[in-house]
Design a protein around this motif. Structure first.
Motif, short mmCIF file in Angstrom:
data_model
loop_
_atom_site.label_atom_id
_atom_site.label_comp_id
_atom_site.label_asym_id
_atom_site.label_seq_id
_atom_site.Cartn_x
_atom_site.Cartn_y
_atom_site.Cartn_z
N ARG A 68 0.82 -1.22 0.00
CA ARG A 68 0.00 0.00 0.00
C ARG A 68 0.85 1.26 0.00
NH1 ARG A 68 -3.02 -3.37 3.66
NH2 ARG A 68 -1.90 -2.43 5.41
N LEU A 69 2.14 1.14 0.34
CA LEU A 69 3.09 2.24 0.26
C LEU A 69 4.37 1.71 -0.36
CD1 LEU A 69 2.78 4.05 3.73
CD2 LEU A 69 1.84 4.80 1.54
N ARG A 70 5.08 2.59 -1.06
CA ARG A 70 6.33 2.21 -1.70
C ARG A 70 7.50 2.89 -0.98
NH1 ARG A 70 5.99 4.40 -7.00
NH2 ARG A 70 4.53 2.71 -7.41
N PRO A 71 8.33 2.12 -0.28
CA PRO A 71 9.51 2.71 0.37
C PRO A 71 10.60 2.98 -0.67
CG PRO A 71 9.47 0.35 0.77
CD PRO A 71 8.21 0.68 0.00
N LEU A 72 11.17 4.19 -0.64
CA LEU A 72 12.22 4.54 -1.59
C LEU A 72 13.61 4.51 -0.97
CD1 LEU A 72 10.67 7.52 -3.60
CD2 LEU A 72 10.52 5.06 -4.06
N ALA A 73 13.71 4.86 0.31
CA ALA A 73 15.03 4.88 0.94
C ALA A 73 14.89 4.96 2.46
CB ALA A 73 15.85 6.07 0.45
N ALA A 74 15.86 4.34 3.13
CA ALA A 74 15.98 4.51 4.58
C ALA A 74 16.73 5.81 4.82
CB ALA A 74 16.73 3.33 5.18
N THR A 75 16.41 6.48 5.90
CA THR A 75 16.97 7.82 6.10
C THR A 75 18.08 7.88 7.14
OG1 THR A 75 15.33 8.41 7.78
CG2 THR A 75 14.73 8.81 5.48
N ALA A 76 18.41 6.75 7.75
CA ALA A 76 19.50 6.70 8.72
C ALA A 76 20.82 6.48 7.99
CB ALA A 76 19.25 5.60 9.74
N PRO A 77 21.95 6.63 8.67
CA PRO A 77 23.25 6.45 8.01
C PRO A 77 23.49 5.02 7.49
CG PRO A 77 23.50 7.67 10.05
CD PRO A 77 22.10 7.15 10.03
N THR A 78 22.84 4.03 8.13
CA THR A 78 23.03 2.64 7.71
C THR A 78 21.69 2.01 7.39
OG1 THR A 78 22.92 1.88 10.02
CG2 THR A 78 25.09 2.38 9.14
N ARG A 79 21.73 0.92 6.66
CA ARG A 79 20.49 0.23 6.28
C ARG A 79 19.79 -0.35 7.49
NH1 ARG A 79 20.85 -2.77 0.41
NH2 ARG A 79 22.07 -1.16 -0.68
N MET A 80 18.48 -0.51 7.37
CA MET A 80 17.68 -1.07 8.45
C MET A 80 17.71 -2.59 8.38
SD MET A 80 14.36 1.41 8.05
CE MET A 80 13.43 0.35 9.16
N SER A 81 17.81 -3.23 9.53
CA SER A 81 17.85 -4.69 9.57
C SER A 81 16.54 -5.31 9.08
CB SER A 81 18.15 -5.17 10.99
OG SER A 81 17.16 -4.74 11.91
N LEU A 82 15.42 -4.61 9.26
CA LEU A 82 14.13 -5.15 8.83
C LEU A 82 13.84 -4.89 7.37
CD1 LEU A 82 11.95 -4.28 11.96
CD2 LEU A 82 12.98 -6.47 11.35
N LEU A 83 14.59 -3.98 6.75
CA LEU A 83 14.47 -3.73 5.31
C LEU A 83 15.87 -3.72 4.72
CD1 LEU A 83 11.77 -0.86 5.26
CD2 LEU A 83 11.43 -3.25 4.60
N PRO A 84 16.55 -4.86 4.75
CA PRO A 84 17.97 -4.88 4.38
C PRO A 84 18.25 -4.54 2.93
CG PRO A 84 17.11 -7.11 4.62
CD PRO A 84 16.05 -6.18 5.14
N ASP A 85 17.26 -4.69 2.06
CA ASP A 85 17.47 -4.40 0.64
C ASP A 85 17.17 -2.94 0.29
OD1 ASP A 85 18.17 -7.06 0.16
OD2 ASP A 85 16.09 -7.65 -0.18
#
Length: 324
Positions: A217-234
């Motif tokens: 229902r939503l499209r994630p484009l990018a994580a905003t922290a300095p490193t990738r999120m463990s729950l959205l590793p890709d």
């Protein structure tokens, strides 16, 4: 005698005691951990998880007290006015320590003079997400649309002065984009309109966005922290997507009333860091999208200073008044 004078006088008498003796004697009764948000949210879960973990090592129950309202002012003032004896602490975030001091004309506490950093606990991850009805499938495509059609993109947020709003403003300024900010009365209606396609994009906290990411229902484009999120590793970070200098995340730590003895602050901070470093506790935090952030009093003070330079300056440049 005024409450402020009484508190300071008590702080003076406590500080006069030998600190090693104070630290050894403390705690002799339950602690009160004040959370400035309602039960059931991420801040409440974080405090209760850590409180349960440190009760055993401290030998006393740590009771969580929810005092929502006033954009964290009610809870923060209560702790700022409490006795500086190590028995009352606060879950403090960028709203209480940075956004309110910069945006309120009248604030009944001073985060530097009235509160003392104990330690950091965790960061709350944000994601730049768009409605699936929007064409861009990458940050680069979203930025290209914003440049081609200034003011066309509507960015939702839970309200003026929220971390999501400030993230939108910083992102637009850093990339010289004209974005239209649409403030809502809370996160739920903002997310609802984003899902419906009424709003185009949002810097959304992971916990609010996760069910919608999974359902498409939503499209994630990018994580905003300095490193990738463990729950959205890709999911790429903004920096990896080609837009460095836009790190955005919220954080939380523990503050005590000013005047709380250093020895007590050190002991409490050590207990909390041990809990946050415990794999079982860390896994529980990561499961709801939090990233453990075990830091001491000095690192928390440095974080407040560096974040104030970013967000406090932005709030003043925008001319935001949050208590009008």
């Amino acid at each position: 005698m005024s409450p402020r004078f009484s508190r300071r006088a008590l702080g003076t008498s406590i500080a006069a005691l030998p600190l090693p003796v104070m630290a050894q004697a403390w705690p002799t009764r339950p602690l009160r951990w004040v959370v400035p948000y309602a039960p059931g949210g991420g801040s409440d879960f974080l405090a209760r998880t850590i409180a349960a973990a440190i009760s055993g090592p401290l030998g006393q129950t740590v009771l969580v007290e929810n005092r929502p309202g006033g954009a964290t002012v009610i809870a923060t003032e209560a702790v700022a006015r409490a006795a500086p004896d190590g028995y009352t602490v606060l879950s403090a975030d960028m709203t209480a320590l940075i956004i309110n001091p910069a945006g309120f004309r009248r604030l009944p506490y001073d985060p530097i003079k009235d509160l003392k950093p104990v330690c950091t606990t965790a960061t709350f991850n944000f994601v730049l997400a768009v409605s699936p009805t929007l064409a861009p499938r990458s940050v680069a495509e979203l930025v290209a649309m914003a440049r081609a059609q200034p003011g066309r993109l509507n960015f939702a947020s839970p309200g003026i002065g929220s971390p999501s709003h400030l993230a939108t403003e910083r992102f637009g300024r850093n990339l010289n984009l004209t974005l239209t900010h649409v403030p809502y009365r809370g996160g739920a209606p903002a997310v609802q309109d984003l899902v419906a396609g009424v709003a185009d994009a949002m810097f959304i906290d992971y916990a609010s966005g996760a069910p919608h990411f999974e359902a498409g229902r939503l499209r994630p484009l990018a994580a905003t922290a300095p490193t990738r999120m463990s729950l959205l590793p890709d999911l790429q970070t903004l920096a990896e997507a080609g837009f460095p200098g836009n790190d955005i995340y919220s954080w939380q730590g523990v503050m005590a009333p000013a005047g709380t003895p250093d020895a007590i602050v050190a002991r409490l901070g050590a207990a909390i860091r041990a809990a946050v470093n415990d794999p079982a506790v860390a896994d529980r935090l990561r499961a709801i999208g939090l990233t453990p952030l075990p830091g001491d009093s000095a690192s928390f003070a440095a974080l407040i200073q560096s974040e104030t330079a970013i967000w406090g300056t932005l709030i003043r440049e925008l001319g935001l008044v949050l208590d009008s």
